[in-house]
Write an enzyme that holds these catalytic residues in place. Structure first.
Site, PDB file in Angstrom:
ATOM      1  N   ASP A   1       1.222  -0.682   0.033  1.00 51.32           N
ATOM      2  CA  ASP A   1      -0.474   0.361  -0.190  1.00 51.32           C
ATOM      3  C   ASP A   1       0.779   1.564   0.429  1.00 51.32           C
ATOM      4  O   ASP A   1       1.905   0.913   0.439  1.00 51.32           O
ATOM      5  CB  ASP A   1      -0.186   0.695   0.884  1.00 51.32           C
ATOM      6  CG  ASP A   1      -1.593   1.072   1.082  1.00 51.32           C
ATOM      7  OD1 ASP A   1      -2.563   1.800   0.383  1.00 51.32           O
ATOM      8  OD2 ASP A   1      -2.294   1.643   2.432  1.00 51.32           O
ATOM      9  N   SER A   2       0.444   2.444  -0.040  1.00 53.19           N
ATOM     10  CA  SER A   2       1.146   3.860  -0.285  1.00 53.19           C
ATOM     11  C   SER A   2       1.655   3.976   1.458  1.00 53.19           C
ATOM     12  O   SER A   2       2.305   4.787   1.893  1.00 53.19           O
ATOM     13  CB  SER A   2       0.070   4.871  -0.360  1.00 53.19           C
ATOM     14  OG  SER A   2      -0.865   4.954   0.360  1.00 53.19           O
ATOM     15  N   CYS A  33      -4.150  -1.308  -1.981  1.00 54.82           N
ATOM     16  CA  CYS A  33      -4.198  -0.223  -2.347  1.00 54.82           C
ATOM     17  C   CYS A  33      -4.945  -0.352  -3.548  1.00 54.82           C
ATOM     18  O   CYS A  33      -4.973  -0.601  -3.860  1.00 54.82           O
ATOM     19  CB  CYS A  33      -2.837   0.338  -2.527  1.00 54.82           C
ATOM     20  SG  CYS A  33      -2.873   1.876  -3.088  1.00 54.82           S
ATOM     21  N   GLU A  43      -3.675   9.089   7.279  1.00 61.39           N
ATOM     22  CA  GLU A  43      -2.196   9.026   8.026  1.00 61.39           C
ATOM     23  C   GLU A  43      -1.065  10.125   9.115  1.00 61.39           C
ATOM     24  O   GLU A  43      -0.281   9.969   9.608  1.00 61.39           O
ATOM     25  CB  GLU A  43      -0.671   9.019   6.346  1.00 61.39           C
ATOM     26  CG  GLU A  43      -1.570   8.290   5.590  1.00 61.39           C
ATOM     27  CD  GLU A  43      -0.380   7.244   6.113  1.00 61.39           C
ATOM     28  OE1 GLU A  43       0.704   7.129   6.198  1.00 61.39           O
ATOM     29  OE2 GLU A  43      -0.851   5.823   5.242  1.00 61.39           O
ATOM     30  N   CYS A  56     -11.421   2.648  -0.641  1.00 61.41           N
ATOM     31  CA  CYS A  56      -9.413   2.968  -0.353  1.00 61.41           C
ATOM     32  C   CYS A  56      -8.976   2.292   1.313  1.00 61.41           C
ATOM     33  O   CYS A  56     -10.385   2.122   1.742  1.00 61.41           O
ATOM     34  CB  CYS A  56      -9.768   4.204   0.320  1.00 61.41           C
ATOM     35  SG  CYS A  56      -7.466   5.086   0.468  1.00 61.41           S
ATOM     36  N   HIS A  64      -7.212   2.941   3.400  1.00 62.45           N
ATOM     37  CA  HIS A  64      -7.493   3.190   4.438  1.00 62.45           C
ATOM     38  C   HIS A  64      -8.483   4.114   5.397  1.00 62.45           C
ATOM     39  O   HIS A  64      -8.458   4.243   6.420  1.00 62.45           O
ATOM     40  CB  HIS A  64      -6.811   4.759   4.238  1.00 62.45           C
ATOM     41  CG  HIS A  64      -5.478   5.317   3.778  1.00 62.45           C
ATOM     42  ND1 HIS A  64      -4.339   4.299   2.618  1.00 62.45           N
ATOM     43  CD2 HIS A  64      -4.290   5.268   4.771  1.00 62.45           C
ATOM     44  CE1 HIS A  64      -3.357   4.554   2.503  1.00 62.45           C
ATOM     45  NE2 HIS A  64      -3.013   5.685   3.601  1.00 62.45           N
TER      46      HIS A  64
HETATM   47  N1  DGL Z   1      -4.797   3.329   0.645  1.00 63.22           N
HETATM   48  C1  DGL Z   1      -4.882   3.584  -0.611  1.00 63.22           C
HETATM   49  C2  DGL Z   1      -6.313   3.067  -1.747  1.00 63.22           C
HETATM   50  O1  DGL Z   1      -6.756   2.207  -1.392  1.00 63.22           O
HETATM   51  C3  DGL Z   1      -4.553   4.775  -0.998  1.00 63.22           C
HETATM   52  C4  DGL Z   1      -4.095   5.906  -0.934  1.00 63.22           C
HETATM   53  C5  DGL Z   1      -3.850   6.927  -1.257  1.00 63.22           C
HETATM   54  O2  DGL Z   1      -1.964   6.827  -1.335  1.00 63.22           O
HETATM   55  O3  DGL Z   1      -3.809   8.268  -2.272  1.00 63.22           O
HETATM   56  O4  DGL Z   1      -6.212   3.735  -2.323  1.00 63.22           O
END
Ligand code: DGL
Length: 266
Positions: A11-12, A74, A153, A185, A187
């Protein structure tokens, strides 16, 4: 491929830990190797071609860590090119969009489904395509929520600002009367309390984490790759940025002490 090899997740940042946590619950014998690309987070606003380049680098790194399955945990990275990664690597690679869609279609009664995600995911229309492939009669209402990833984050999920921003992003979906809302997402499950407070109890929040873990289980079963539960599973965490904030959030989320190692990708 070896049964003792790990499951790789990427993931990011911390978002993919929502998927990691479900894997640990469902498949406690499995080892996890997790990569959070925190130095290049967020992925959402970046062009898809750039996100694909990052993901290829990370899958290459995970391959060298001897993983037997890669989960692109992600949505932005999945939307940017899951079929490309699947075609380019010999390992099985899965994403998080299809599993979330399946869960949402199981829950909706009104066939009015909301999707929230990063700017990149929403612009790709990957959710609409995946939903309509399974049920063309579903009405989809989508909304980009670019600030949510930064809120998570930066540890601000309980702040009044988080609530204000959520109110603004989610109002159109509440007014559209959706009965299921896909947290598109990884997150966003970490903001579920705020999202639930804004959307109200009648709207089912769908996180793809659990469904993705089930898909991973199916694949390991099919390939006969379950790790024998002989020794305790030791997980490994890598980040491209500074490990401190990642470790703090990961420990809270996974309820265990972890160490994260910083690595620089080419
Ligand atoms: N958790 C990610 C997603 O599912 C990344 C979000 C991001 O880095 O913008 O999209």
């Amino acid at each position: 491929m070896e049964r003792n090899n790990a499951i790789g997740l990427l993931d990011s940042g911390v978002g993919g830990l929502t998927v990691a946590s479900e894997i640990i619950t469902l498949l406690p014998a499995e080892r996890i190797v997790y990569f959070g690309d925190t130095a290049r987070m967020p992925y959402g606003p970046r062009p898809h071609s750039e996100v694909r380049t990052f993901v290829r680098q990370i899958i290459g790194f995970l391959e060298n860590q001897d993983v037997k399955l890669v989960i692109v945990a992600c949505n932005s990275a999945t939307a940017a090119g899951l079929p490309a990664y699947q075609g380019e690597f010999a390992l099985p690679v899965i994403g998080v969009i299809e599993p979330g869609v399946r869960a949402a279609l199981q829950h909706t009664r009104t066939k009015r489904v909301g999707v929230i995600g990063t700017a990149g995911t929403i612009a790709s229309r990957a959710y609409e395509e995946a939903i309509w492939r399974l049920d063309p009669n579903v009405e989809v209402f989508s909304q980009a929520c670019p600030l949510f990833v930064l809120i998570v984050e930066n540890g601000l999920v309980d702040s009044p600002e988080a609530f204000r921003v959520a109110e603004e992003y989610l109002r159109p979906l509440r007014e559209a009367g959706v009965d299921a809302l896909i947290l598109g997402c990884t997150h966003y499950p970490l903001m579920a309390n705020v999202i639930r407070a804004v959307m109200g109890p009648a709207v089912k929040l769908i996180s793809s984490a659990q469904e993705t873990a089930l898909e991973a289980q199916e694949i390991l079963a099919r390939l006969d790759l379950f790790r024998p539960a002989t020794a305790a599973a030791r997980h490994r965490f890598f980040v491209s940025g500074s490990p401190g904030p990642f470790v703090e959030m990961a420990e809270k989320l996974l309820c265990r002490h972890i160490q994260a190692y910083q690595v620089t990708l080419p």
